[in-house]
Design an enzyme around this catalytic site. Structure first.
Site, short mmCIF file in Angstrom:
data_model
loop_
_atom_site.label_atom_id
_atom_site.label_comp_id
_atom_site.label_asym_id
_atom_site.label_seq_id
_atom_site.Cartn_x
_atom_site.Cartn_y
_atom_site.Cartn_z
N HIS A 50 3.06 -7.51 1.38
CA HIS A 50 2.08 -8.04 0.43
C HIS A 50 1.12 -9.01 1.13
CE1 HIS A 50 3.86 -5.92 -2.82
NE2 HIS A 50 4.98 -6.60 -2.83
N LEU A 53 -21.89 -8.73 -4.67
CA LEU A 53 -20.76 -7.95 -5.19
C LEU A 53 -20.06 -8.66 -6.36
CD1 LEU A 53 -18.61 -5.64 -4.61
CD2 LEU A 53 -17.47 -7.32 -3.16
N ASP A 72 -1.75 0.66 -2.97
CA ASP A 72 -0.32 0.99 -2.94
C ASP A 72 0.18 1.11 -1.50
OD1 ASP A 72 2.14 1.55 -3.96
OD2 ASP A 72 1.69 3.62 -4.55
C1 FPP Z 1 1.65 -2.03 -4.43
O1 FPP Z 1 2.40 -1.77 -3.26
C2 FPP Z 1 1.07 -3.34 -4.34
C3 FPP Z 1 1.18 -4.32 -5.30
C4 FPP Z 1 1.91 -4.15 -6.56
C5 FPP Z 1 0.58 -5.64 -5.09
C6 FPP Z 1 -0.80 -5.61 -4.52
C7 FPP Z 1 -1.25 -6.98 -4.30
C8 FPP Z 1 -1.91 -7.40 -3.20
C9 FPP Z 1 -2.31 -6.52 -2.09
C10 FPP Z 1 -2.32 -8.81 -3.14
C11 FPP Z 1 -3.73 -8.87 -3.66
C12 FPP Z 1 -4.11 -10.23 -3.97
C13 FPP Z 1 -5.30 -10.54 -4.53
C14 FPP Z 1 -5.57 -11.96 -4.85
C15 FPP Z 1 -6.32 -9.53 -4.87
P1 FPP Z 1 3.96 -1.53 -3.39
O2 FPP Z 1 4.64 -2.85 -3.24
O3 FPP Z 1 4.25 -0.82 -4.66
O4 FPP Z 1 4.23 -0.64 -2.16
P2 FPP Z 1 5.36 0.49 -2.05
O5 FPP Z 1 4.93 1.61 -2.96
O6 FPP Z 1 5.29 0.86 -0.60
O7 FPP Z 1 6.66 -0.13 -2.44
#
Ligand code: FPP
Length: 253
Positions: free
Chosen positions: A39, A133, A22
């Site tokens: 992201h 892993l 997050d």
């Molecule tokens: C939450 O942060 C994050 C997500 C919903 C997406 C997570 C995805 C990735 C890190 C890409 C991973 C890719 C692979 C292939 C594993 P948020 O956007 O809710 O952050 P915020 O709370 O600050 O708004």
């Protein structure tokens, strides 16, 4: 001098680490950049953490990439995330394979594009015999979904006559969850400061140690994970026993 032999035993690493990644959006906003930038930085953090887990001989790493509820985000963010998964898979599958990492997905794939579903299946197939892993990526996943699909499978087997008068117990449910062949998470980590599990692996987290950090996901690095693992190693897991019992007997579930 240690008082007995167990004082010398280094606490074990977690076998399975499950992470809610997050804070990508806030990380980008702090830099006056669009959420997409966060992201993309999040994917770089994924790579570092996967490498570290492989080095540390962690058996399973599960990453919550997209929840059943994330469809509620603005359409452009959802399509950006889907594009990012596709691009990341296209770029990383061969690297994972070369590093003997087994890729797995959990979640309801039926709502994903056929191209993404095909790429996911290809990644799983190509890496299925790897035994370093296991990297589990949860996409369109929810703990409620996982339990519902398990109950549905049991129901379908009963209806088809494949299961007669089953006893509904932990073992039967475990056998039908999407994680059936994996150990339950030992350590759950959520970055970004929120302290909730947000419908992630609800059944499997029953005895998992929880760790929350304010670090935003793109900043979560090897040192931050090492700290979380240290915190895990300092805890006494009791599984319903007393502390005194745990000092004198091996853990049994
Ligand atoms: C939450 O942060 C994050 C997500 C919903 C997406 C997570 C995805 C990735 C890190 C890409 C991973 C890719 C692979 C292939 C594993 P948020 O956007 O809710 O952050 P915020 O709370 O600050 O708004």
């Amino acid at each position: 001098m240690p008082s007995n032999a167990t004082d010398c035993v280094e606490p074990a690493n977690p076998r399975h680490i499950a992470i809610i990644m997050d804070g990508n959006g806030r990380w980008a906003q702090k830099r006056f950049m669009p959420r997409a930038f966060g992201h993309q930085a999040g994917v770089k953090a994924v790579r570092k953490i996967v490498e570290f887990c492989a080095e540390q001989k962690i058996e399973v790493l599960t990453l919550f990439a997209f929840s059943s509820e994330n469809w509620r985000r603005p359409e452009d963010e959802v399509s950006l995330l889907m594009g990012l998964f596709m691009a990341t898979l296209q770029r990383e599958i061969n690297k994972l394979d070369r590093n003997n990492i087994r890729l797995r997905f959990i979640g309801d794939r039926s709502a994903l594009s056929s191209q993404l579903q095909a790429k996911m299946a290809e990644g799983e197939q190509q890496t299925q015999t790897n035994d370093a892993l296991t990297l589990v990526v949860a996409v369109n996943y929810g703990g409620h979904w996982d339990m519902c699909q398990a109950f549905q499978k049991v129901f379908d087997k009963i209806t088809a006559g494949e299961l007669e008068n089953p006893t509904i117990n932990n073992q039967l449910i475990n056998q039908h969850l999407s994680t059936t062949d994996l150990p339950d998470p030992d350590l759950f980590i959520r970055t970004g400061g929120e302290q909730r599990v947000s419908n992630f692996m609800l059944w499997q987290l029953a005895y998992t140690e929880l760790y929350f950090t304010p670090i935003l996901w793109p900043d979560f690095d090897q040192d931050a994970l090492a700290l979380a693992i240290e915190s895990f190693k300092g805890r006494q897991r009791r599984f319903g026993h007393t502390g005194e019992q745990m000092l004198n007997k091996p853990i049994t579930l």
